[in-house]
Design an enzyme around this catalytic site. Structure first.
Site, PDB file in Angstrom:
ATOM      1  N   LYS A 130       0.833  -1.197   0.000  1.00  0.00           N
ATOM      2  CA  LYS A 130       0.000   0.000   0.000  1.00  0.00           C
ATOM      3  C   LYS A 130       0.871   1.251   0.000  1.00  0.00           C
ATOM      4  CE  LYS A 130      -3.695  -0.555   2.563  1.00  0.00           C
ATOM      5  NZ  LYS A 130      -4.278  -0.749   3.910  1.00  0.00           N
ATOM      6  N   ARG A 168      -3.085   3.102   8.740  1.00  0.00           N
ATOM      7  CA  ARG A 168      -3.397   1.966   7.866  1.00  0.00           C
ATOM      8  C   ARG A 168      -2.249   0.970   7.880  1.00  0.00           C
ATOM      9  NH1 ARG A 168      -4.560   4.727   2.133  1.00  0.00           N
ATOM     10  NH2 ARG A 168      -5.892   2.893   1.837  1.00  0.00           N
ATOM     11  N   GLY A 225      -6.245 -10.775   8.814  1.00  0.00           N
ATOM     12  CA  GLY A 225      -5.807 -10.878  10.201  1.00  0.00           C
ATOM     13  C   GLY A 225      -5.023  -9.662  10.626  1.00  0.00           C
ATOM     14  N   MET A 253      -4.235  -5.693  11.249  1.00  0.00           N
ATOM     15  CA  MET A 253      -5.110  -4.695  11.845  1.00  0.00           C
ATOM     16  C   MET A 253      -5.902  -3.922  10.795  1.00  0.00           C
ATOM     17  SD  MET A 253      -4.384  -1.394  14.166  1.00  0.00           S
ATOM     18  CE  MET A 253      -4.646  -0.300  12.789  1.00  0.00           C
ATOM     19  N   ARG A 288      -3.579  -1.044  -6.564  1.00  0.00           N
ATOM     20  CA  ARG A 288      -2.792  -2.288  -6.562  1.00  0.00           C
ATOM     21  C   ARG A 288      -3.247  -3.119  -7.756  1.00  0.00           C
ATOM     22  NH1 ARG A 288      -5.751  -4.649  -1.194  1.00  0.00           N
ATOM     23  NH2 ARG A 288      -7.823  -4.280  -1.950  1.00  0.00           N
ATOM     24  N   HIS A 304      -6.351 -43.883  -6.886  1.00  0.00           N
ATOM     25  CA  HIS A 304      -6.725 -44.390  -8.205  1.00  0.00           C
ATOM     26  C   HIS A 304      -7.799 -43.501  -8.840  1.00  0.00           C
ATOM     27  CE1 HIS A 304      -8.975 -47.047 -11.025  1.00  0.00           C
ATOM     28  NE2 HIS A 304      -7.746 -47.410 -11.365  1.00  0.00           N
ATOM     29  N   ARG A 321       3.841 -48.152 -24.210  1.00  0.00           N
ATOM     30  CA  ARG A 321       4.528 -48.928 -23.175  1.00  0.00           C
ATOM     31  C   ARG A 321       4.012 -50.363 -23.179  1.00  0.00           C
ATOM     32  NH1 ARG A 321       3.639 -47.176 -17.051  1.00  0.00           N
ATOM     33  NH2 ARG A 321       1.600 -48.120 -17.413  1.00  0.00           N
ATOM     34  N   SER A 376      12.246 -42.183 -20.965  1.00  0.00           N
ATOM     35  CA  SER A 376      11.111 -41.434 -20.439  1.00  0.00           C
ATOM     36  C   SER A 376      11.092 -41.665 -18.931  1.00  0.00           C
ATOM     37  CB  SER A 376       9.810 -41.915 -21.075  1.00  0.00           C
ATOM     38  OG  SER A 376       8.728 -41.204 -20.519  1.00  0.00           O
ATOM     39  N   GLY A 420       9.723 -42.183 -15.591  1.00  0.00           N
ATOM     40  CA  GLY A 420       8.453 -42.530 -14.951  1.00  0.00           C
ATOM     41  C   GLY A 420       8.558 -42.088 -13.503  1.00  0.00           C
ATOM     42  N   CYS A 473       6.955 -38.909 -18.097  1.00  0.00           N
ATOM     43  CA  CYS A 473       5.563 -39.294 -18.308  1.00  0.00           C
ATOM     44  C   CYS A 473       4.836 -39.546 -17.001  1.00  0.00           C
ATOM     45  CB  CYS A 473       5.479 -40.519 -19.220  1.00  0.00           C
ATOM     46  SG  CYS A 473       6.299 -41.969 -18.548  1.00  0.00           S
ATOM     47  N   TYR A 487      10.827 -33.169 -23.741  1.00  0.00           N
ATOM     48  CA  TYR A 487       9.387 -32.956 -23.626  1.00  0.00           C
ATOM     49  C   TYR A 487       8.865 -33.411 -22.267  1.00  0.00           C
ATOM     50  CZ  TYR A 487       8.834 -37.976 -24.354  1.00  0.00           C
ATOM     51  OH  TYR A 487       8.904 -39.324 -24.209  1.00  0.00           O
TER      52      TYR A 487
HETATM   53  P1  ADP Z   1      -7.626  -2.211   3.513  1.00  0.00           P
HETATM   54  O1  ADP Z   1      -6.208  -2.644   3.512  1.00  0.00           O
HETATM   55  O2  ADP Z   1      -8.510  -3.074   4.322  1.00  0.00           O
HETATM   56  O3  ADP Z   1      -8.134  -1.921   2.125  1.00  0.00           O
HETATM   57  P2  ADP Z   1      -7.339   0.645   3.892  1.00  0.00           P
HETATM   58  O4  ADP Z   1      -6.136   1.094   4.603  1.00  0.00           O
HETATM   59  O5  ADP Z   1      -7.315   0.748   2.413  1.00  0.00           O
HETATM   60  O6  ADP Z   1      -7.662  -0.844   4.347  1.00  0.00           O
HETATM   61  O7  ADP Z   1      -8.571   1.432   4.467  1.00  0.00           O
HETATM   62  C1  ADP Z   1      -9.903   1.068   4.237  1.00  0.00           C
HETATM   63  C2  ADP Z   1     -10.720   2.255   3.814  1.00  0.00           C
HETATM   64  O8  ADP Z   1     -10.612   3.303   4.748  1.00  0.00           O
HETATM   65  C3  ADP Z   1     -10.253   2.842   2.514  1.00  0.00           C
HETATM   66  O9  ADP Z   1     -10.793   2.181   1.439  1.00  0.00           O
HETATM   67  C4  ADP Z   1     -10.805   4.252   2.606  1.00  0.00           C
HETATM   68  O10 ADP Z   1     -12.121   4.273   2.178  1.00  0.00           O
HETATM   69  C5  ADP Z   1     -10.734   4.537   4.090  1.00  0.00           C
HETATM   70  N1  ADP Z   1      -9.555   5.368   4.354  1.00  0.00           N
HETATM   71  C6  ADP Z   1      -8.321   4.979   4.708  1.00  0.00           C
HETATM   72  N2  ADP Z   1      -7.501   6.041   4.846  1.00  0.00           N
HETATM   73  C7  ADP Z   1      -8.254   7.130   4.571  1.00  0.00           C
HETATM   74  C8  ADP Z   1      -7.992   8.537   4.532  1.00  0.00           C
HETATM   75  N3  ADP Z   1      -6.788   9.024   4.794  1.00  0.00           N
HETATM   76  N4  ADP Z   1      -9.000   9.341   4.204  1.00  0.00           N
HETATM   77  C9  ADP Z   1     -10.209   8.858   3.934  1.00  0.00           C
HETATM   78  N5  ADP Z   1     -10.539   7.577   3.953  1.00  0.00           N
HETATM   79  C10 ADP Z   1      -9.561   6.703   4.270  1.00  0.00           C
HETATM   80 MG    MG Z   2       5.842 -47.172 -13.656  1.00  0.00          MG
HETATM   81 MG    MG Z   3      -7.814  -0.628   0.906  1.00  0.00          MG
END
Ligand code: ADP
Ligand code: MG
Ligand code: MG
Length: 894
Positions: free
Chosen positions: A28, A98, A107, A109, A358, A474, A636, A784, A786, A851, A871
Site C-alpha cells: 500500500k 493503515r 488478520g 489490523m 494495486r 486411483h 509402453r 522417459s 516414470g 511421463c 518434452y
Molecule cells: P484495507 O487494507 O482493508 O483496504 P485501507 O487502509 O485501504 O484498508 O482502508 C480502508 C478504507 O478506509 C479505505 O478504502 C478508505 O475508504 C478509508 N480510508 C483509509 N484512509 C483514509 C484517509 N486518509 N481518508 C479517507 N478515507 C480513508
Molecule cells: Mg511405472
Molecule cells: Mg484498501
C-alpha cells in the site's frame, strides 16, 4: 545507525518512496508513493517502514531511538502541506492509520480513521466545516473504531452483542428514530461520552484523549497485529517469512461524507470477472470508506456500461467532471503499471483523492483476456502476457463449470481431485454406471474407492465421488486422466453399498438421486446445479500460440484411447508420451482372454489366448495412430502385476464363469489366482519382468503395434511408433526385450512390404536405472522418466498406501510438498539429473521426456526444462497448462 531512515514522507506531488520499494514500505505504502510521484492526487502522509516492525519484535516491543523524531518531522511536513496541525484545537489535522504488508494479509489490523479527534479538536472541525453534525458523527465513529480495533473493546463472543451497537440502539430507541442519520448533533455528542464511559468501565482506564497517544496507540496496534495467530498461520500456509514485517501508513483524512458533493468508492480499471476493457466500479455519495464495505447501503455503479438498477444514478451522471478526472487517472495508472488496477477513491466537496491502487485480482478468464488485450494495446509484450497468467488458473477454463449464479445446497466437501463440474444420478457400482449410461442417463459414480476394475464405469460417468483416498488415489489419477470431475477422499459421506445409498450429515442420497460435484472446489451439492460450458475464446487460442512460440520444451500427452488422443491433440499435444496398454485389456470380452492368457499353464494355451488379443490390440493402435497422424506415439508394453487382471478368490460368480470358460474347476482357478498373489506387487513381477517371464506377451504386443503401424502407413498416415519397455533396472533386461521388439518389427514390416521409422526405448523409473543410465543408453533410443514409480522407489513410499500419511507430512512441515504431486527436486530430481547426464554422455542426442503425473505440474515442468528434457507428457486436460508452464520456464530460466 543514528541516521537510519525509518519514515518516508509523501505529499504535494513528491514522495520519498516508490513502487519498487514494496519490501520496505509494504504494497500500500509503495503504491501511494508511486501515485504521488506521477502526479495523482493523494492525501499527504508518511509510511513507517517494515524494518521498524522487525526491530519492534527483535527488541522487546520497543522502537528505534530515532523513530520519534522522524515521525515528528514527517508529521510537520504533512501539516505544512495540508495547512492544518495535528492536535490543534482551532485547525486540527486528522489522520488515518493503515496497515500494509508486502502482500495484503487477512488478520492484520484494520484501518483506523479520524485519529486526532477529542473534545477540543472536534470544536476545530466544527469551526472549519461549519457542520456540527458531521463533526460529531466523525467523532463517535472514531471512538467506536479506535476502541474496537486498537483497544480491543468488542463483543467477547459471537452471542454477545457489539457493546457500541447496544448503546447506539438505545439512543435511537430513546429518540424514537430508526436510522443513524436521523440522530442529531447533540445525540451524537452524547454517544461519544457514553462510548467513552463504557470503554473506561471495561478497560479500567480512560479512552486516550491526547492525539499523540492516539497516534502511537494506532501505530503499535498495527505492529502488534503482525503477530496475532490468524496472521501468523496465514504466513505459514503461504510460506511468507516472519521477518517480512508490516509497514504503517499514516495519512491525512479526506471525507467522503461531507455532503452530496462528497463520495467514496472502489473501482477496477477493467472488469475483474470477464476482463472486458471498461471502467468498472461502485461508489456511495455522502459516505465514508467503511460504508461501502459494510453493505448497509447499496452502492451505485460508476457508469452505465453494464446497466444500473432502476432509478439509480451513476457517478458520470452525478459528478461528470470528477468522473472524467477519475477516468483519466484510470488511464494514467494502467499506462504506468501496465496492469489492471484495483483502486480506492474519495471525493471531498468536489475534490478527488486517490487512497490506494494495486494490481487487481481477477478470474482466470479475465486474466487471459486482459493479458491478450494489453498486448494488442501495446501496453505489454507477449512475454509479459505469458508471465501474467498462472498455469493452474487456466485449468478452470478447460472444464465445464457450475454456473456461479445458480443456487446450491452443499452437503459435503472432500478433495478437489479433478476439476470441472458434474451433474448426474447417483450409482454405486461401475456396472450400474455402464448400464445406466447405456440407457442415456447421466450418472455420478459413488464409491468408497475405485480400482482398475471400475475403469469402464468411470469412463462413462459424468463425475466420480469417493469417500476414501487422496489426491493421487486411483480415482483421482484416473479421473484427471479422463478429464472427469472428481471429488475424492470425501470422508464426510458414508457409503452404504448394501442399501444403495450414502449419507452426508443428515442427508440421505439414494441410487438414482441427483447430485452435483464441483471438482475444482471438492464440493458435493444436492440436486441438479446448472452448468455453463467454458468458452475457449479466440483470446485463449492466441495466448496459447504465444506460449508455443516461447517454449522450448515439447508437450505430449498420456493417452490410452483414440478419444483421449484427439482431445489432447485439440489441446495442442505434440505426441503421445505414454500410451498404457493395460487399460485396453479390461474392455468387453478382452478381460476373459487376458485371464485365460494369465492362467494358462502351457505356452500353447497362452499363445492361443494371446492370438485372441492380438487383433483387438491392433485395432486400438490403429485408432490411436490415426488420431496422432504425423506425431510420435510412445507405447509402453504391459506393466502392472498380473494379479490385477484376475478376479478376487472370493468372487464366486467370476471364478465359476472363468472355470467354465477354461474347462477347469473353480478350485484350480482359485489355486492359480492365489499362486500369483504377491506380498509387494508393486515391487514384484511387473514391468519388463513380465515380458522376460512371458516373452510371448511382448511379442504379441510388438506385433500388434507394427501391424497397426504398417496398416495405417499404407493408408497414408504418418506413423511414428516408439516402443517403451517399463521398469528396467539393468541394461540386460532392456537388451532382451528390445531384441524381441526389433525382430518382430522387421518381420512385420518385411511381410507388409512397408518401412516405418520407429524407436525402442525405456522408462527410467528405478534408482538403479538412473544410476546406470550410461549403460542403458547404449541400448535405449530414448528415455522417459516414470517419476511416479521413481518417487515411490526413491522414497521407499507406496503411493497407494501413504496418501493420508503424506498429507500429514505436508501439514506438519516434514515435507514441503507432496512428492507425488510436485517433483522432489533434491532427491528424486537428483536421480533424474544423473539419468539425463549419464544417458547423454553416451548418446548426445538421446531423446528424454517425462511421463509421470509430474509432467502436468508447473513447478515440475520448470525442473524438466532446467534439466534439459525434450518434452513433458501429461494427461490431456493438462496439456495447455503444461504448454504455459513450459513457456514460463523458458522465460524464467533463459
Ligand atoms: P484495507 O487494507 O482493508 O483496504 P485501507 O487502509 O485501504 O484498508 O482502508 C480502508 C478504507 O478506509 C479505505 O478504502 C478508505 O475508504 C478509508 N480510508 C483509509 N484512509 C483514509 C484517509 N486518509 N481518508 C479517507 N478515507 C480513508
Ligand atoms: Mg511405472
Ligand atoms: Mg484498501
Amino acid at each position: 545507525m543514528a541516521d537510519h531512515k525509518y519514515v518516508y514522507f509523501f505529499g504535494a506531488g513528491k514522495a520519498e518512496g516508490a513502487a519498487d520499494m514494496k519490501n520496505l514500505l509494504g504494497g500500500k505504502g509503495a503504491n501511494i508513493a508511486e501515485m504521488t510521484n506521477i502526479g495523482i492526487p493523494v492525501p499527504s502522509g508518511f509510511t513507517i517502514t517494515t524494518e521498524v516492525c522487525t526491530y519492534f519484535y527483535d527488541h522487546g516491543r520497543t522502537y528505534p531511538a530515532e523513530l520519534k523524531a522522524q515521525v515528528a518531522e514527517a508529521l510537520a511536513k504533512v501539516e505544512a502541506v495540508m495547512g492544518a496541525k495535528f492536535g490543534d484545537p482551532t485547525n486540527p489535522l486528522l489522520v488515518s492509520v493503515r496497515s500494509g504488508a508486502r502482500v495484503s494479509m487477512p488478520g492484520m489490523m484494520d484501518t483506523v480513521l479520524n485519529v486526532g479527534l477529542n473534545d477540543e479538536t472536534v470544536k476545530g472541525v466544527i469551526a472549519k466545516t461549519g457542520n456540527e453534525r458531521f463533526a460529531y458523527d466523525a467523532y463517535r465513529r472514531f471512538v467506536n473504531m479506535y476502541s474496537d480495533v486498537v483497544l480491543g473493546v468488542k463483543a467477547a463472543h459471537e452471542k454477545e452483542e457489539d457493546p457500541f451497537e447496544v448503546i447506539l440502539e438505545k439512543k435511537k430507541h430513546a429518540r424514537g428514530v430508526k436510522l443513524d442519520t436521523e440522530l442529531s448533533a447533540q445525540d451524537l455528542k452524547e454517544l461519544v461520552a457514553e462510548f467513552k464511559a463504557m470503554v473506561n468501565e471495561r478497560l479500567g482506564k480512560p479512552f486516550p484523549e491526547a492525539p499523540m497517544d492516539q497516534l502511537w496507540g494506532g501505530i503499535s496496534a498495527v505492529f502488534e497485529s503482525w503477530n496475532i495467530p490468524r496472521a501468523k498461520s496465514y504466513r505459514q500456509i503461504h510460506g511468507f517469512p516472519e521477518d517480512w514485517g508490516t509497514a504503517v501508513n499514516v495519512q491525512s483524512m479526506v471525507f467522503g461524507n461531507m455532503g452530496d458533493d462528497s463520495a467514496t468508492g472502489v473501482a477496477f480499471t477493467r472488469d475483474p470477472s470477464t476482463g472486458e476493457n471498461y471502467f468498472y466500479g461502485e461508489y456511495l455519495t455522502n459516505a465514508q470508506g467503511e460504508d461501502v464495505v459494510a453493505g448497509i447501503r447499496t452502492p451505485q455503479p460508476i457508469n452505465r456500461t453494464k446497466g444500473a438498477p432502476e432509478g439509480m444514478r451513476t457517478l458520470d451522471e452525478e459528478m461528470p467532471e470528477l468522473y472524467k478526472q477519475l477516468a483519466g487517472i484510470r488511464e494514467t495508472l494502467e499506462k504506468h503499471y501496465r496492469d489492471m488496477q484495483d483502486i480506492e477513491f474519495t471525493i471531498q466537496q468536489g475534490r478527488l483523492w486517490m487512497l490506494q491502487t494495486r494490481n487487481g485480482k481477477r478470474t482466470p478468464a479475465a486474466a487471459v483476456k486482459i493479458a491478450v488485450d494489453m498486448v494488442g494495446e501495446g501496453l505489454i509484450d507477449k512475454q509479459t502476457a505469458i508471465k501474467r497468467v498462472e498455469p493452474e488458473q487456466i485449468n478452470h477454463l478447460l472444464h465445464p463449470m457450475l454456473d456461479p449464479k445458480a443456487k446450491r445446497v452443499k452437503i459435503a466437501a472432500g478433495l478437489p481431485a479433478s476439476p470441472g463440474a458434474a451433474v448426474g444420478q447417483v450409482v454405486f457400482s461401475a456396472s450400474d454406471a455402464e448400464a445406466w449410461a447405456a440407457d442415456g442417463k447421466k450418472v455420478i459414480l459413488v464409491r468408497v474407492e475405485t480400482s482398475p476394475d471400475d475403469i469402464r464405469g468411470m469412463n462413462v460417468a459424468e463425475g466420480i465421488l469417493t469417500s476414501r483416498g487422496g489426491m493421487t488415489s486411483h480415482a483421482a489419477v484416473v479421473a484427471r486422466g479422463m478429464g472427469t470431475p472428481c471429488v475424492a477422499g470425501c470422508s464426510e459421506i458414508a457409503v452404504d453399498y448394501a442399501n444403495e445409498q450414502f449419507t452426508a450429515g443428515g442427508v440421505v442420497v439414494k441410487q438414482g438421486d441427483w447430485i452435483s460435484l464441483d471438482g475444482s472446489k471438492g464440493e458435493v451439492y444436492q440436486g441438479q446445479v446448472a452448468k455453463v460450458e467454458p468458452k475457449l475464446t479466440g483470446d485463449f487460442a492466441a495466448f496459447m500460440d504465444w506460449a508455443d512460440e516461447i517454449r522450448t520444451l515439447g508437450v505430449r500427452t498420456n493417452a490410452d484411447t483414440p478419444h483421449d488422443a484427439s482431445v489432447a491433440r485439440n489441446f495442442g499435444a505434440e505426441g503421445i508420451g505414454l500410451c498404457r496398454t493395460e487399460h485396453m485389456f479390461f474392455e468387453g470380452e478382452r478381460i476373459k482372454a487376458v485371464r485365460e492368457m494369465i492362467l494358462s499353464d502351457d505356452i500353447e494355451t497362452r499363445q492361443k489366448a494371446l492370438a485372441k488379443l492380438l487383433p483387438m490390440q491392433r485395432e486400438d493402435f490403429v485408432g490411436i495412430f490415426r488420431a496422432m497422424d504425423g506425431l510420435p506415439v510412445t507405447i509402453r508394453t504391459l506393466d502392472p502385476p498380473l494379479h490385477e487382471f484376475l478376479p478376487h478368490v472370493d468372487n464366486d460368480k467370476d471364478i465359476d464363469g472363468l472355470a467354465a470358460d477354461m474347462g477347469l474347476s473353480a478350485a484350480q482357478i482359485k489355486a492359480k489366482v492365489e499362486s500369483l498373489a504377491e506380498m509387494n506387487p508393486m515391487l514384484g513381477t511387473r514391468g519388463c519382468r513380465l515380458g522376460l517371464s512371458f516373452p510371448e506377451i511382448t511379442e504379441m504386443q510388438a506385433r500388434a503395434i507394427f501391424e497397426a503401424a504398417c496398416q495405417v502407413a499404407k493408408e497414408g498416415v504418418k506413423v511414428i511408433p516408439e516402443v517403451m519397455i517399463p521398469l528396467v533396472g539393468h541394461v540386460n533386461e532392456l537388451k532382451l526385450q528390445k531384441a524381441i521388439v526389433l525382430r518382430v518389427a522387421e518381420e512385420v514390416m518385411a511381410a507388409a512390404g512397408v518401412k516405418v521409422d520407429y524407436l525402442v526405448g525405456t522408462m527410467i523409473e528405478l534408482p538403479r536405472a538412473a544410476l546406470t543410465a550410461d549403460q542403458i543408453a547404449q541400448e535405449a533410443q530414448f528415455f522417459s522418466f516414470g517419476t511416479n514409480d521413481l518417487t515411490q522407489t526413491t522414497f521407499g513410499l507406496s503411493r497407494d498406501d501413504t496418501g493420508k500419511m503424506l498429507a500429514e507430512y505436508v501439514a506438519s512441515g516434514i515435507l514441503p510438498k507432496d512428492p507425488f504431486v510436485s517433483i522432489d527436486e533434491e532427491g528424486v530430481g537428483q536421480l533424474v539429473r544423473i539419468g539425463v547426464e549419464k544417458g547423454r554422455s553416451v548418446n548426445a542426442k538421446l531423446k528424454v521426456g517425462i511421463c509421470g503425473e509430474h509432467g502436468g505440474d508447473p513447478a515440475s515442468v520448470d525442473f524438466c526444462h532446467r534439466v534439459g528434457m525434450n518434452y513433458v507428457s501429461c494427461s490431456p486436460y493438462r496439456v495447455p497448462i503444461a504448454r504455459l508452464a513450459a513457456a514460463q520456464a523458458a522465460l524464467r530460466n533463459n
